[in-house]
Enzyme design. Sequence first.
Site, short mmCIF file in Angstrom:
data_model
loop_
_atom_site.label_atom_id
_atom_site.label_comp_id
_atom_site.label_asym_id
_atom_site.label_seq_id
_atom_site.Cartn_x
_atom_site.Cartn_y
_atom_site.Cartn_z
N LEU A 123 -38.76 -1.59 45.61
CA LEU A 123 -37.40 -1.10 45.85
C LEU A 123 -37.19 -0.84 47.33
CD1 LEU A 123 -37.33 1.28 42.78
CD2 LEU A 123 -36.47 -1.07 42.92
N ARG A 124 -38.27 -0.90 48.09
CA ARG A 124 -38.24 -0.83 49.56
C ARG A 124 -37.83 0.52 50.13
NH1 ARG A 124 -41.82 -4.71 50.31
NH2 ARG A 124 -41.01 -6.82 50.37
N ASP A 182 -42.58 -9.29 40.12
CA ASP A 182 -43.25 -9.09 41.41
C ASP A 182 -42.21 -9.13 42.54
OD1 ASP A 182 -45.46 -8.43 42.84
OD2 ASP A 182 -46.16 -10.46 43.14
#
Lengths: 317, 426
Positions: free
Chosen positions: B66-67, B308
């Site tokens: 989700l950064r 992924d």
Amino acid sequence: MSRSLQLGPDGRLVHLLSTEGLPAETLRHILDTADQFVSVNEREVKKVPLLRGRSLFNVFFENSTRTRTTFEIAAKRLSADVVNLNIGASSTAKGESLLDTVWNLQAMDADMFVVRHKEAGAPHLVARHVKPGVHVINAGDGRHAHPTQGLLDVYTIRHYKKDFSRLVVAIVGDILHSRVARSQIHALKTLGVPEVRVIGPRTLLPADVERLGVRVFHDMAAGLRGCDVVMTLRLQSERMSGPLLPSAGEFNKAYGLTPEKLAQASPDAIVMHPGPMNRGVEIDSSVADGGQSVIMPQVTFGIAVRMAVMAILAGNA
Amino acid sequence: MSGRLTIEGARVVDPASGHDAVTAIYVADGAIAGLGKAPDGFRADAVIDAKGLVACPGLVDLAARLREPGFEYRATLESEMRAAVAGGVTSLACPPDTEPPLDEPGLVEMLKRRATSLALARVYPIGALTLGLGGERLAEMGELAEAGCVGFSQADALLSDPHVLRQALRYASTFGFSVWLRPQDSTLAHGGVAHEGEVATRLGLSPIPEVAETVALKTILTLVEETGARVHVARLSTARGVALMRDAKAQGLPVTCDVGVHHLHLCDRDVGDFDPNARLTPPLRDVRDRDALRRGLAEGTIDAVCSDHAPVDDDAKQVPFGEAEPGATGLELLLPLVLQWGREAGLALPATLGAVTSRPAAILDAPAGRIAVGMAADLCLLDPQAAWVVSSATLASQGRNTPFLGLELVGRAVRTLVNGRVVHAA
């Protein structure tokens, strides 16, 4: 694999990125064109106006005075304006990306880029992003390709052997890291050489190399037997000792080209090396300077072949 | 949203029970209150006409980056949670490779709180196994578990020290924590960027040999045998790896494994002319490896398939292949790519969808991935025939980096519900 990027819809060469994927007629066209430039280079005034008013940028992200100089000479003999950029030391050190560098140079109206980069595929990235009408020549990308070297090598072979269709050619040494070997293999196979051999220890041969259409030999004497052309490769000093090889001396003993080992090849076999040579490692001086060596003519022909590539890309040959 | 909803006309596919029939779904107060038969006195406030659609459990994705925190220029929690529900994903596990990494409870609580306030998909954080993912000192697994971590991993920061790995497994097994490990030996991978084989040889790309996976996997399995730790092997990539997992499961070891969805469809040839979008980790391998992964998933040796998901900004991809950051955007491609795998493998829809619902939910030990009375109404209403083209216009994710860019895929989530609330409507 590079066919679509290198060739325009009409089949014309728009970039030279790899010898792989180029049809035999394209390769022959380059070699035939180079023939004409060999005679130009023998004249007192070694200059033709084919690229007058065009700008060629040598963009070297990896330093190589030698290779850069050969491109510079070739471009100047075609009357192009040449700008040399040693980027390794400037822009990228400041964090500028490869594409930013190229876009900046393109804004200065470059017509042709000669690109050398440590990463495989870097010239392809550049080719994908330049304006139409701007041409890219790969001057060496990582382990991938060095197409003008491969072409000058097949030019040299044709000069001495005339006919590709009955030749046995051996490539000796560090195939794993060699962009030259890959470019040679593809050019030789496409031009119809029936047997291309690679000779080296398992640590210096890339995986599945036989799928490139070559025969693999680990024994030097067996590999050289009956060969018409023996091409040695440079062994980088950082690879002479470590996990791949115990020492330069042991490599020389097994795979260094000595007069004794060369005796296994055809009596009229020619010996080649892309330079710069490690004398006493991959090749002994007596062979490098001997009667079968065509290493200096390779350098001479290299100028003509690069002129041919530039002229063809510019649409003038 | 007020409580009562009826979904009518959908073909309800519940992989866990094998149910596959047109059935009405009755939702009350966020949960499934009835299937086929309305509970007594049920009066719907709203009705969704789902004729022609398939209703399946919301997808459960075992790996979606989700950064946040740290990489907001690549993607934000909100953009990627919207991408998740647009892809029919209602539960996702996120690896700890944020900046800073998820190695302390405060970060995990913050992530969970932010995710809850968005009220889109549910987030199951995977905590860092070692402090800062540095591979030396154990993270506070107990504290992290209390904060909501469902397992511990190194993400792609591989543990190169078998001593640390052994102790981490011993410690984790003391408390029954699940450890997720990428099977790749970093010394054997040796900085490589592509599968060792003909393609890497032709392209001159530095290779990652098959043994980088098998040696790591044998080490992991040997240590599982010794410690009894619960280990989830994340992202298998080789045929030999599948065989090793099959043997380990036959032996009764407490191991599970997954595969990334790209590896079911692509192989090293898809690197083409140095396409940086095909730069993935683990690398795309030989076509025989790809086929073994497809079979392994169908036969159950591989427990689940995940997206992924790794959104990468253009600047990190518009560089030579070897310098490109690995990863591809995947949340919205998971469903169509799994459906394609199922069609090509000749599987019935419940078996196909099990690989992205009930099977990954079992690995997370989460109350998700099933359609049953009493379960939260996390649902995906999908149109299995809908064809769409992958492009920056059709993706909700901030990451446009995918080897499928410009290609047509079939199957799309039309509506996604979490807790009975419509969180995505196409």
